[in-house]
Design an enzyme around this catalytic site. Structure first.
Site, PDB file in Angstrom:
ATOM      1  N   GLY D 156       0.820  -1.201   0.000  1.00 25.99           N
ATOM      2  CA  GLY D 156       0.000   0.000   0.000  1.00 25.99           C
ATOM      3  C   GLY D 156       0.860   1.259   0.000  1.00 25.99           C
ATOM      4  N   CYS D 157       0.225   2.372  -0.257  1.00 25.50           N
ATOM      5  CA  CYS D 157       0.970   3.629  -0.421  1.00 25.50           C
ATOM      6  C   CYS D 157       1.542   4.130   0.903  1.00 25.50           C
ATOM      7  CB  CYS D 157       0.100   4.685  -1.083  1.00 25.50           C
ATOM      8  SG  CYS D 157      -1.493   4.980  -0.302  1.00 25.50           S
TER       9      CYS D 157
END
Lengths: 355, 355, 355, 355
Positions: D156-157
């Site tokens: 994920g970011c």
């Protein structure tokens, strides 16, 4: 470090936004190696001193050498110098070798008419004898001449956008007399130096016109479109600064005979740009900046009103990224053509979404 | 809770941006008390449910009552309803008492011509019999009529901006035939509902035209300027959405006889707006959005080109905050006039800097 | 021109953003008349030269007079001068009359400890003898002292926001030792002078930390919260610049005994600020900048994690408009208190929505 | 149409922002051909229906085919599906051929612990039997395992950014217990669907926290850093949404023994990432978003305070473009490793300046 690339390039005047975009494209270019960057700022520092995105991406540093020395041993020099400075350095660059090619991003060699240059740029031209040797670097108009040119003057950002929006009309003989144009631009067009007009607290919420009816890109556009068939074009141009970073949207208003229906106009635009690698007429929408931001693509389009008394108002639109197709990207495109390379080399990236 | 204020107001349709700005101005109004807000959204919730800036500022809640009930016992009703809904509720509001005054922010009662309304708004008019009773709420044109009016149709945001920019020309008999106009707008003009056009990731870096030559404010502007002296005005209007929140900048292009020099035009503009509380011609610059953002002031200005063949291109500029002078602020200004109050009551704040 | 207002004020150092916001609030103030603005910039020009929103709103011009002269005949002087300059001018202002009151927006008189001032501001204090006469202008902590003060040092923007977020913990004896804080700020906090950090092309898409663990507001916050009950507070503060114009959001992390449940913490915060005119704990959401932008309100809030080994992480939030409650608005609030006026005079506007 | 590229790829779930960035990188990839894009939106329409930057750049259309069919005949499938949908389609994709490789951008296969997944994603895991076959796609931690993997879960970011900022501490055995982290993110992280949180009029001037101490990336970060050496890490994470489009800046606060001086910490960070193609420690500044926006580079950095009682506060910073290194770029990087290609293929662009 031998890259095996076929050609060598130098950037002269590499610490501005135009320089940054040219350097970026050269670093990923398959056929052209960037061998040096000359600058009077940041001498001895890594390129990342001007462009943080280059941190640890390249070992090149800004070199405080004269332009003529920067041009030694390279195939092409890309000039990112300010107006008048570019022209004042051309002679020594050209003298570096009889074959070195030059792409100039400044406004110095775009106008064929010295008097016009001196009126709009308010400066004596430093190198009028070379004006005749320069080709105006709009590939959609001058592709073959650019291929053969030693010297190319790459167009301005507003100029590129407005010319592409009006070129089909000029070629069709429909462009004549007074034309009203509004161009809206992002803040990167003002360059790298902080100023009142680019101060974030004000710029972020502002729309402001400047130089209405007096912008220095007007004669460039007029000369260029005349070559394409415009007659006595009187461009009335009002630029507006808007709170985005990259991009120009231009709108032109003309009055045409009613037989120029929307369908016929759209066909004219599609036909003009069929096969062009970097200009498109969007199928289901009008040109918009987000679609071209970060890429070398331009978008053009047309909308026409209902007829009245035999005529109708026609609006033409153009959108570009002012630093790419409106600036350094087009300079690279010109370089590619001059070196006999694929025009799209290092420019094929369609750009980010969202931008 | 007795405020001692002289008048009572209700807002009907208070959960949008127009409603928020009207409520804000009423809460600090010296003479008018906001007694209730009717809405079909957020019923029973504090006003802060729609406008977080009102958190704990007022005890009012959104009431899910019919407009006619909302109008009971108040001196004035301010309508923030969507187009067509406003007109469909007018009869019951007017019936609440024989004296209740109404300021409508929708487009429903701006056009005198039902056919024009139905062509541009694409809807049968729900209340055509009342059209004749409405005064168009542009104080710079209709101040005395507004003072006496029971019903006022407050102008649209683009309409206000363009009308103020062109009004001096209309009055001077200089406005005739085709006029080209570009209007650039912030995102708050699209209202409170999220949509693709206001999605931040795209909007933040975009310039995009929409409805070119087809915007529904065109007939409103044409009707209004005709009353001021324009002859057969053919407005060719292209709106553009830009990445700011509040503000409109409009640019109009006209061709005038060369005797209309820059100085004479500036004098005309200054004279027209001398004494106007909310329209100014900036002394040393052209109109810009940052200067009017957050305030009820509009700015107008003019720039003219060199003469050629007896004529010259003249550009007219207008700047407003679309939610204040272009919307809810002007609605309050109209209310002030209708109630015999100081026109500037609750509107004197010059606005923030930077905006 | 006799306004009939009860008090007279002068602004000294009025060409910056703090000056613009103070001037704006004074122009609409019901009880205090702005009689002059002294500045070393724009001398002789209208106030609109620095703040275009004031175009034709006032006849005042910037006066190039010494601060002592500016203080003649007024009840209160509001100082918008830079750090160290404010302190160097205080003596002559105080000498203008034995009763003139002063609100200083600079950091010069906020710290009681000269050594601390000289360490953080890196400058010899120009007027240490007056430090003892200044009251720190946070009304939520020092309201009664401010009412009686002749000299008030108005707090910094980060300081106000963080102090309000932590004040309830300090009073409850829960603030001790190391506390981690991040504060995110808009670009107006950097002031009116263009710089690399506020250059729109870069700022608009950037998040960047600066002075981590070294910001000059740290001692101000530590001193202030110690007065409220904090013990040996070690504030570890990291500021971040973000691409908005107005607003600060601060987040503090503390580790508390698990008996401090979310409900108990919320009750503590609500109780602390019950009755405060300008600080609120939002009912159904956490503090956010858009809710306070353009207004003198601050928002504070709390969120707490699950307990573990007898303790839980608690996060405290604060949001302000750095130019209003975090700056000039609070200066006006202090002025109101010092003059015995309604604390909310000219500050009641809840602010725009959307901002 | 035969491109001569060595590998074939399909994108499944290609109409979101992750899909757009993967498609963009594949279109310019030297070794991998994008042969089809499956989607349930825009079926039959050109890819430009979702990403206007692709207008006339490719002839591909969105195909409304099942994921298993989309996987036929390709070497690799890139999944841009929402959480839970990705896992529910994995079996049919894996069954398309015994060798097809999969890079999944969703959160479905990042956590090894099903219970943790179900607690944070609030959904029964649709395919728990495959969890053991997935490698977590952070090349800086798992490069060799990724090279050999058939299935990779791309991070994920927020997770990528925070993990890279803390990885050197974890490896050095310095990461233990409670760690406070703030992450600030641009609007593109919220995806392609308009919502109140991404509505431009509010987002453009807002800073707002959400899900404080409850973000679903927390367990992913904790699991990952534990593998690198963290002990009993208790991440206390507060995300903030800010008004930019692309980019995350994360700040972590830890308390370390005083012998971890700034110089020693910087050396640790430089050493950890020496030779990494996409993670850098800037030489003369701290990490910032503008430097990595539009590129696959991450920046990390460290700042340390003065010692006190044997310990000092250390702040760790990370910056990424959430859609590139924090999303689709890293997915392509993983694909490159899985196919035995140059890790930088199609990712070498340093990105635009200004962004």
């Amino acid at each position: 470090m031998a890259t095996g690339k076929r050609f060598k390039a130098a950037v002269v005047g590499g610490s501005g936004y135009g320089g940054a975009e040219m350097i970026r494209r050269l670093l990923v270019h398959p056929d052209v190696e960037l061998v040096r960057v000359a600058s009077i700022d940041f001498v001895g520092e890594p390129l990342a001193a001007a462009d943080p995105a280059l941190e640890q991406v390249t070992d090149l540093v800004f070199e405080g050498i004269p332009p003529g020395e920067a041009a030694q041993g390279v195939d092409v020099v890309l000039l990112g110098l300010p107006h008048t400075v570019a022209a004042s350095k051309l002679a020594e660059i050209a003298a570096a070798s009889p074959t070195v090619k030059v792409v100039d991003m400044s406004g110095d060699f775009r106008l064929k008419d010295v008097a016009s240059y001196e009126r709009w740029y308010k400066h004596t031209h430093p190198c009028p004898e070379r004006l005749k040797d320069f080709v105006y670097g709009l590939p959609e108009l001058n592709r073959e001449a650019i291929r053969k040119a030693r010297f190319v003057a790459s167009p301005g950002c507003f100029a590129t956008t407005i010319e592409l929006a009006l070129l089909p009309l000029a070629r069709a003989g429909l462009l004549e007399g007074v034309v009203h144009v509004q161009g809206i631009t992002g803040s990167s067009g003002s360059g790298v130096a902080p100023s009142a007009g680019t101060h974030h607290p004000v710029r972020a919420g502002n729309l402001r016109t400047y130089k209405p009816l007096e912008h220095q890109h007007v004669p460039e556009i007029t000369e260029t479109l005349a070559l394409a068939g415009a007659r006595d074009l009187q461009l009335r141009f009002v630029p507006v600064s808007a709170p985005l970073v990259r991009g120009i949207l231009a709108t032109a208003f003309v009055e045409l005979p009613e037989e120029w229906t929307p369908a016929r106009l759209e066909a004219l635009y599609r036909e003009t740009y069929a096969g062009e690698p970097f200009v498109r007429v969007p199928r289901k929408r009008l040109p918009e900046v987000a679609a071209v931001s970060g890429s070398n693509h331009a978008e053009v389009g047309v909308a026409a009103g209902a007829p009245r008394n035999g005529r109708r108002t026609v609006t033409l639109f153009g959108a570009t990224d002012n630093l790419v197709k409106g600036g350094a990207g087009q300079a690279i495109e010109n370089m590619n053509l001059m070196l006999g390379l694929d025009e799209k080399a290092s420019l094929a990236d369609p750009g980010p979404w969202p931008p």
